[in-house]
Structures are given as structure tokens and as C-alpha cells.
Design a protein around this motif. Structure first.
Motif, PDB file in Angstrom:
ATOM      1  N   SER A  33       0.865  -1.167   0.000  1.00  0.00           N
ATOM      2  CA  SER A  33       0.000   0.000   0.000  1.00  0.00           C
ATOM      3  C   SER A  33       0.906   1.222   0.000  1.00  0.00           C
ATOM      4  N   LYS A  35       1.355   5.320   0.360  1.00  0.00           N
ATOM      5  CA  LYS A  35       0.698   6.390   1.084  1.00  0.00           C
ATOM      6  C   LYS A  35       1.483   7.685   0.946  1.00  0.00           C
ATOM      7  N   TYR A  37       1.977  11.134   3.244  1.00  0.00           N
ATOM      8  CA  TYR A  37       1.781  11.823   4.506  1.00  0.00           C
ATOM      9  C   TYR A  37       2.341  13.243   4.339  1.00  0.00           C
ATOM     10  N   GLN A  47      -1.820  11.733   7.639  1.00  0.00           N
ATOM     11  CA  GLN A  47      -1.969  10.866   6.474  1.00  0.00           C
ATOM     12  C   GLN A  47      -2.841  11.575   5.457  1.00  0.00           C
ATOM     13  N   THR A  50      -3.986   7.356   0.434  1.00  0.00           N
ATOM     14  CA  THR A  50      -3.505   5.973   0.365  1.00  0.00           C
ATOM     15  C   THR A  50      -4.018   5.315  -0.894  1.00  0.00           C
ATOM     16  N   THR A  52      -4.188   1.489  -1.929  1.00  0.00           N
ATOM     17  CA  THR A  52      -3.904   0.180  -1.366  1.00  0.00           C
ATOM     18  C   THR A  52      -3.444  -0.813  -2.442  1.00  0.00           C
ATOM     19  N   THR A  57      -8.622   3.633  -2.911  1.00  0.00           N
ATOM     20  CA  THR A  57      -8.030   4.923  -2.548  1.00  0.00           C
ATOM     21  C   THR A  57      -8.749   5.487  -1.326  1.00  0.00           C
TER      22      THR A  57
END
Length: 118
Positions: A33, A35, A37, A47, A50, A52, A57
Motif C-alpha cells: 500500500s 501512502k 503523509y 496521512q 492511500t 492500497t 483509494t
């Protein structure tokens, strides 16, 4: 071992757009996944978005409708398209690769600065 390299940060005016990229160097990109941040001065890391490994999403409330995360498994790259930028989007943006397969794999990029200011 995995290395993540972000690019695309910079200075943009309020209301403008910016696109970030995160290149993944390592194996098995598609099982992670990916991501994004961000961390602003004096604030906790937040966060943002994302993507995955099973192609879902997820967005933070503060960026929904303005930011779009995407990934290209052929290029081992994840992107963050940021539109309608606001001064409060100013932060260092970090790319993260996460997988939990028997053990946890958790890798971070070095970060890229995004500044929204007139």
C-alpha cells in the motif's frame, strides 16, 4: 530493501496545482500500500492519501475532492496530484510504502517541501 524517492515539490500560489511523484526502488511494488503523509511545522504527521495494494483509494478529510492519488505498477511509481492548493497545505510531504506479510514492511522517503504562498 526498498528505497523511496520523492520529487515534484516546490512553491505554488494559492489555488494552484502541483504534482508529486514517488519512485519505488525494490521488489514487489504491487504488494505494498502506497501512502502520502505530510507534516507542517509544529504539527503532527498527517496521512493525506492511500492507494492500497487491492486498488482502493483513501483520502484525509482535509484533501478530499482536491487531491488525487494514483499508482503505475509498471513504473513502480505513485503520484499525488494536488489541485486548489491552500496555504494550509504547506508541509513536507512524505511517501510511504507499507505491507504486512508475515512481518511488517514500512519504508519512508526523504520528503519533499510543498509551499503554498502568494
Amino acid at each position: 530493501q526498498v528505497q523511496l524517492v520523492e520529487s515534484g515539490g516546490g512553491l505554488v500560489q494559492p489555488g494552484g496545482s502541483l504534482s508529486l511523484s514517488c519512485a519505488f526502488f525494490g521488489r514487489f511494488f504491487d504488494v505494498y500500500s502506497m501512502k502520502w503523509y505530510r507534516q507542517a511545522p509544529g504539527k503532527q504527521r498527517e496521512q493525506v492519501a492511500t492507494f492500497t495494494s487491492d486498488n482502493r483509494t483513501i483520502y484525509g478529510d482535509s484533501v478530499k475532492g482536491r487531491f488525487t492519488i494514483s499508482r503505475d505498477n509498471a513504473k513502480n511509481t505513485v503520484y499525488l496530484q494536488m489541485n486548489s492548493l491552500k496555504p494550509e497545505d504547506t508541509a513536507v510531504y512524505y511517501c510511504n510504502a507499507f505491507a504486512a506479510i508475515n512481518i511488517v514492511y514500512d519504508y519512508w522517503g526523504q520528503g519533499t517541501q510543498v509551499t503554498v504562498s502568494s
